[in-house]
Design an enzyme around this catalytic site. Structure first.
Site, PDB file in Angstrom:
ATOM      1  N   HIS A 103       0.873  -1.182   0.000  1.00  0.00           N
ATOM      2  CA  HIS A 103       0.000   0.000   0.000  1.00  0.00           C
ATOM      3  C   HIS A 103       0.912   1.235   0.000  1.00  0.00           C
ATOM      4  O   HIS A 103       1.681   1.431  -0.926  1.00  0.00           O
ATOM      5  CB  HIS A 103      -0.914  -0.118   1.226  1.00  0.00           C
ATOM      6  CG  HIS A 103      -2.044   0.861   1.304  1.00  0.00           C
ATOM      7  ND1 HIS A 103      -2.433   1.666   0.274  1.00  0.00           N
ATOM      8  CD2 HIS A 103      -2.884   1.164   2.334  1.00  0.00           C
ATOM      9  CE1 HIS A 103      -3.454   2.413   0.641  1.00  0.00           C
ATOM     10  NE2 HIS A 103      -3.740   2.131   1.900  1.00  0.00           N
TER      11      HIS A 103
ATOM     12  N   HIS B  17      -2.502  -2.367  -9.748  1.00  0.00           N
ATOM     13  CA  HIS B  17      -3.456  -1.762  -8.817  1.00  0.00           C
ATOM     14  C   HIS B  17      -4.709  -2.615  -8.782  1.00  0.00           C
ATOM     15  O   HIS B  17      -5.095  -3.165  -9.813  1.00  0.00           O
ATOM     16  CB  HIS B  17      -3.810  -0.332  -9.261  1.00  0.00           C
ATOM     17  CG  HIS B  17      -4.384   0.488  -8.168  1.00  0.00           C
ATOM     18  ND1 HIS B  17      -5.707   0.435  -7.833  1.00  0.00           N
ATOM     19  CD2 HIS B  17      -3.793   1.343  -7.307  1.00  0.00           C
ATOM     20  CE1 HIS B  17      -5.910   1.247  -6.812  1.00  0.00           C
ATOM     21  NE2 HIS B  17      -4.762   1.809  -6.463  1.00  0.00           N
TER      22      HIS B  17
ATOM     23  N   ASP C  79       2.661   5.431  -6.930  1.00  0.00           N
ATOM     24  CA  ASP C  79       3.924   5.360  -6.188  1.00  0.00           C
ATOM     25  C   ASP C  79       5.142   5.208  -7.082  1.00  0.00           C
ATOM     26  O   ASP C  79       6.269   5.248  -6.602  1.00  0.00           O
ATOM     27  CB  ASP C  79       3.873   4.180  -5.209  1.00  0.00           C
ATOM     28  CG  ASP C  79       2.963   4.486  -4.044  1.00  0.00           C
ATOM     29  OD1 ASP C  79       2.918   5.659  -3.654  1.00  0.00           O
ATOM     30  OD2 ASP C  79       2.299   3.569  -3.539  1.00  0.00           O
TER      31      ASP C  79
HETATM   32  N1  CMC Z   1       4.586  -7.014 -10.507  1.00  0.00           N
HETATM   33  C1  CMC Z   1       4.447  -8.208 -11.118  1.00  0.00           C
HETATM   34  N2  CMC Z   1       3.304  -8.902 -11.194  1.00  0.00           N
HETATM   35  C2  CMC Z   1       2.235  -8.348 -10.621  1.00  0.00           C
HETATM   36  C3  CMC Z   1       2.282  -7.096  -9.955  1.00  0.00           C
HETATM   37  C4  CMC Z   1       3.513  -6.423  -9.926  1.00  0.00           C
HETATM   38  N3  CMC Z   1       3.636  -5.247  -9.328  1.00  0.00           N
HETATM   39  N4  CMC Z   1       1.055  -6.786  -9.472  1.00  0.00           N
HETATM   40  C5  CMC Z   1       0.254  -7.817  -9.808  1.00  0.00           C
HETATM   41  N5  CMC Z   1       0.970  -8.745 -10.503  1.00  0.00           N
HETATM   42  C6  CMC Z   1       0.441  -9.988 -11.107  1.00  0.00           C
HETATM   43  C7  CMC Z   1       0.184 -11.035 -10.043  1.00  0.00           C
HETATM   44  O1  CMC Z   1       1.326 -11.859  -9.844  1.00  0.00           O
HETATM   45  C8  CMC Z   1      -0.972 -11.781 -10.659  1.00  0.00           C
HETATM   46  O2  CMC Z   1      -0.474 -12.609 -11.663  1.00  0.00           O
HETATM   47  P1  CMC Z   1      -1.101 -14.091 -11.875  1.00  0.00           P
HETATM   48  O3  CMC Z   1      -2.515 -13.830 -12.337  1.00  0.00           O
HETATM   49  O4  CMC Z   1      -0.246 -14.718 -12.917  1.00  0.00           O
HETATM   50  O5  CMC Z   1      -1.033 -14.777 -10.547  1.00  0.00           O
HETATM   51  C9  CMC Z   1      -1.786 -10.686 -11.350  1.00  0.00           C
HETATM   52  O6  CMC Z   1      -0.826  -9.664 -11.671  1.00  0.00           O
HETATM   53  C10 CMC Z   1      -2.895 -10.096 -10.484  1.00  0.00           C
HETATM   54  O7  CMC Z   1      -2.315  -9.671  -9.253  1.00  0.00           O
HETATM   55  P2  CMC Z   1      -3.074  -9.635  -7.860  1.00  0.00           P
HETATM   56  O8  CMC Z   1      -2.070  -9.813  -6.770  1.00  0.00           O
HETATM   57  O9  CMC Z   1      -4.225 -10.586  -7.899  1.00  0.00           O
HETATM   58  O10 CMC Z   1      -3.657  -8.162  -7.848  1.00  0.00           O
HETATM   59  P3  CMC Z   1      -4.206  -7.384  -6.592  1.00  0.00           P
HETATM   60  O11 CMC Z   1      -5.294  -6.529  -7.089  1.00  0.00           O
HETATM   61  O12 CMC Z   1      -4.505  -8.316  -5.474  1.00  0.00           O
HETATM   62  O13 CMC Z   1      -2.947  -6.511  -6.157  1.00  0.00           O
HETATM   63  C11 CMC Z   1      -1.454  -4.744  -5.794  1.00  0.00           C
HETATM   64  C12 CMC Z   1      -2.839  -5.153  -6.325  1.00  0.00           C
HETATM   65  C13 CMC Z   1      -1.320  -3.215  -5.868  1.00  0.00           C
HETATM   66  C14 CMC Z   1      -1.284  -5.193  -4.336  1.00  0.00           C
HETATM   67  C15 CMC Z   1      -0.370  -5.417  -6.677  1.00  0.00           C
HETATM   68  O14 CMC Z   1      -0.499  -4.991  -8.018  1.00  0.00           O
HETATM   69  C16 CMC Z   1       1.047  -5.173  -6.171  1.00  0.00           C
HETATM   70  O15 CMC Z   1       1.521  -5.919  -5.306  1.00  0.00           O
HETATM   71  N6  CMC Z   1       1.753  -4.101  -6.703  1.00  0.00           N
HETATM   72  C17 CMC Z   1       3.064  -3.762  -6.207  1.00  0.00           C
HETATM   73  C18 CMC Z   1       2.936  -2.929  -4.948  1.00  0.00           C
HETATM   74  C19 CMC Z   1       2.476  -1.514  -5.232  1.00  0.00           C
HETATM   75  O16 CMC Z   1       2.975  -0.852  -6.126  1.00  0.00           O
HETATM   76  N7  CMC Z   1       1.521  -1.039  -4.419  1.00  0.00           N
HETATM   77  C20 CMC Z   1       1.006   0.311  -4.513  1.00  0.00           C
HETATM   78  C21 CMC Z   1      -0.432   0.346  -4.943  1.00  0.00           C
HETATM   79  S1  CMC Z   1      -0.974   2.001  -5.407  1.00  0.00           S
HETATM   80  C22 CMC Z   1      -0.903   2.928  -3.973  1.00  0.00           C
HETATM   81  C23 CMC Z   1      -1.661   2.395  -2.826  1.00  0.00           C
HETATM   82  O17 CMC Z   1      -2.718   1.759  -2.947  1.00  0.00           O
HETATM   83  O18 CMC Z   1      -1.206   2.626  -1.730  1.00  0.00           O
END
Ligand code: CMC
Length: 431
Positions: free
Chosen positions: A268, A307, A363
């Site tokens: 986050h 996201h 971010d």
């Molecule tokens: N790098 C590589 N792969 C990713 C990433 C990433 N940053 N984010 C998601 N994926 C992949 C994930 O591995 C999954 O692949 P598969 O379907 O093959 O298993 C697919 O994309 C869907 O991911 P998810 O984990 O189901 O998506 P989510 O909606 O649960 O997660 C998130 C959203 C923001 C936690 C995630 O994208 C992430 O961990 N990003 C990196 C951390 C980040 O930048 N966070 C800041 C978010 S914006 C500011 C805020 O909210 O505070």
């Protein structure tokens, strides 16, 4: 039969149910009438991480994740970022309308009046080790502040509620800057109420020997834009924490400490810190393709990408990228920018990211700007928490005034053991 309904056939019993659809949702509680027998609890939904559950009705922030749209109270984020100030946006989030000149003057006066913190709070900050993470100090100090304002518990007294809002919005920059200076062993720089909200924060962070601190107008404006972009983002993890804690009628200082703790996580608000660490670890543009390969192999995530809601370019990231260039005109370019641009370029073309609709989020570039402005990396989550305070408080107010809301208390699907007799320790066997 009304068209705004959903007909469900329970194949276990053959019974049919007609549930009303309102605002594109059915009420989860309407499912409870679907039972196998009279003593059956009734049907529930299973939705870990709230992937498809609306937990509230809100009129504060609108996001269309597919189109990349973000609006506060109906105003597009790019217009606010271009034309507004942080305090004006905070007013908009909390009151629902943009202020008139006199309303803004009164609001600014009320916030400015509360920028100082009780001298005894400094002792709380002084108690931390010199290398304490500023976000931990920030959370703890917010919790401690609740003990200074017992009147904050009077959450249904509107006058008291607004007083806590003034106090919190006014004091979060002071706490953040004091945490920063404590670690450096630098004398605290007290608020200068002749400066803007953002200018005063720069004064409390960076003032050294000058009699009066004069913020650089480009950096001050950059901070304004960053604050506006971070002010609210509907039901994200920390806002959900704020609402969940607030639903127990906890005072807003303690609720905000909990929301800040949720924000601290690397998935986050801690992501901006992780982005900077990632860019440093990559080290050069030449090493970007190899890093992307490792992300695709599942070794780690590309921080600042992806996201839960945006499946398009995060509109905040687009604005921030522009601000980065303006800041670099003053500070000189950070070589990490080239690594970030190369990461973005490759990722936006790569099938892995395209298929999963992973775009840069807010971010991705904010950390590079903060670093250029001389904020240390571990201050980044705190920099996020300062402006998000107004969003958390707006959501908290909406929660308290919403007759649909009660204490937040999800259900579970229990899959563990059922009633069994206690086994004395000398009769237990290794598993
Ligand atoms: N790098 C590589 N792969 C990713 C990433 C990433 N940053 N984010 C998601 N994926 C992949 C994930 O591995 C999954 O692949 P598969 O379907 O093959 O298993 C697919 O994309 C869907 O991911 P998810 O984990 O189901 O998506 P989510 O909606 O649960 O997660 C998130 C959203 C923001 C936690 C995630 O994208 C992430 O961990 N990003 C990196 C951390 C980040 O930048 N966070 C800041 C978010 S914006 C500011 C805020 O909210 O505070």
């Amino acid at each position: 039969m009304s068209q705004d309904t959903l007909t469900i056939t329970d194949n276990r019993t053959g019974k049919q149910y007609e549930l009303p659809i309102q605002d594109g949702t059915i009420k989860a509680m309407d499912l409870r009438q679907i039972k196998l027998s009279d003593d059956d609890f009734g049907l529930m939904t299973y939705d870990p991480a709230f992937m498809n559950t609306a937990s509230c009705k809100s009129r504060i922030t609108f996001i269309d994740g597919d189109k990349g749209i973000l609006e506060y109270r109906g105003y597009p984020i790019d217009q606010l970022a271009e034309k507004s100030t942080y305090l004006e946006v905070a007013y908009l989030l909390l009151y629902g309308e943009l202020p008139t000149s006199s309303q803004l003057a009164e609001w600014t006066k009320n916030i400015t009046y509360h920028t100082f913190i009780n001298e005894n709070i400094k002792k709380v900050i002084d108690g931390f080790h010199y290398n304490a993470h500023p976000m931990g100090m920030f959370e703890a100090t917010l919790g401690a502040l609740s003990t200074f304002y017992p009147d904050a518990k009077d959450i249904f007294n509107i006058e008291s509620r607004w007083k806590q809002i003034y106090r919190l919005i006014a004091k979060v920059p002071t706490i953040a800057a004091f945490a920063f200076r404590h670690r450096l062993g630098m004398r605290y720089s007290y608020p200068d109420n002749d400066l803007s909200y953002e200018g005063n924060f720069l004064n409390m962070m960076f003032k050294t020997t000058e009699l009066t601190y004069k913020p650089n107008p480009v950096l001050e404006r950059a901070l304004t834009v960053l604050y506006i972009l971070h002010a609210d983002h509907e039901q994200n993890c920390s806002t959900n924490a704020m609402r969940s804690i607030g639903s127990a009628h906890t005072d807003p200082f303690s609720s905000l400490a909990g929301a800040a703790a949720a924000l601290y996580g690397p998935l986050h608000g801690g992501a901006n810190e992780m982005v900077l660490r990632m860019l440093k670890e990559i080290g050069s543009v030449a090493k970007v393709p190899d890093y992307i390969k490792r992300v695709k192999a599942g070794e780690f995530r590309l921080m600042g990408f992806g996201h839960r809601v945006y499946k398009n370019y995060d509109p905040r990231a687009r604005i921030i990228k522009q601000v980065a260039y303006e800041v670099f005109e003053v500070t000189g370019k950070d070589p990490l920018l080239d690594i970030a641009l190369e990461l973005e370029r490759i990722a936006l073309e790569d099938e892995y990211f395209v298929k999963r609709k992973l775009y840069p989020n807010v971010d991705f570039y904010s950390g590079i700007i903060y670093q250029a402005m001389r904020f240390p990396v571990d201050m980044f989550p705190v920099m996020f928490a300062i402006p998000r305070t107004s969003g958390w408080l707006a959501q908290w107010m909406e929660l308290l005034d919403d007759p649909d809301q009660k204490i937040a208390r999800p259900r579970q699907i229990y899959l563990g053991h059922r009633t069994r007799d206690y086994v004395p320790i000398d009769q237990r066997k290794d598993n």
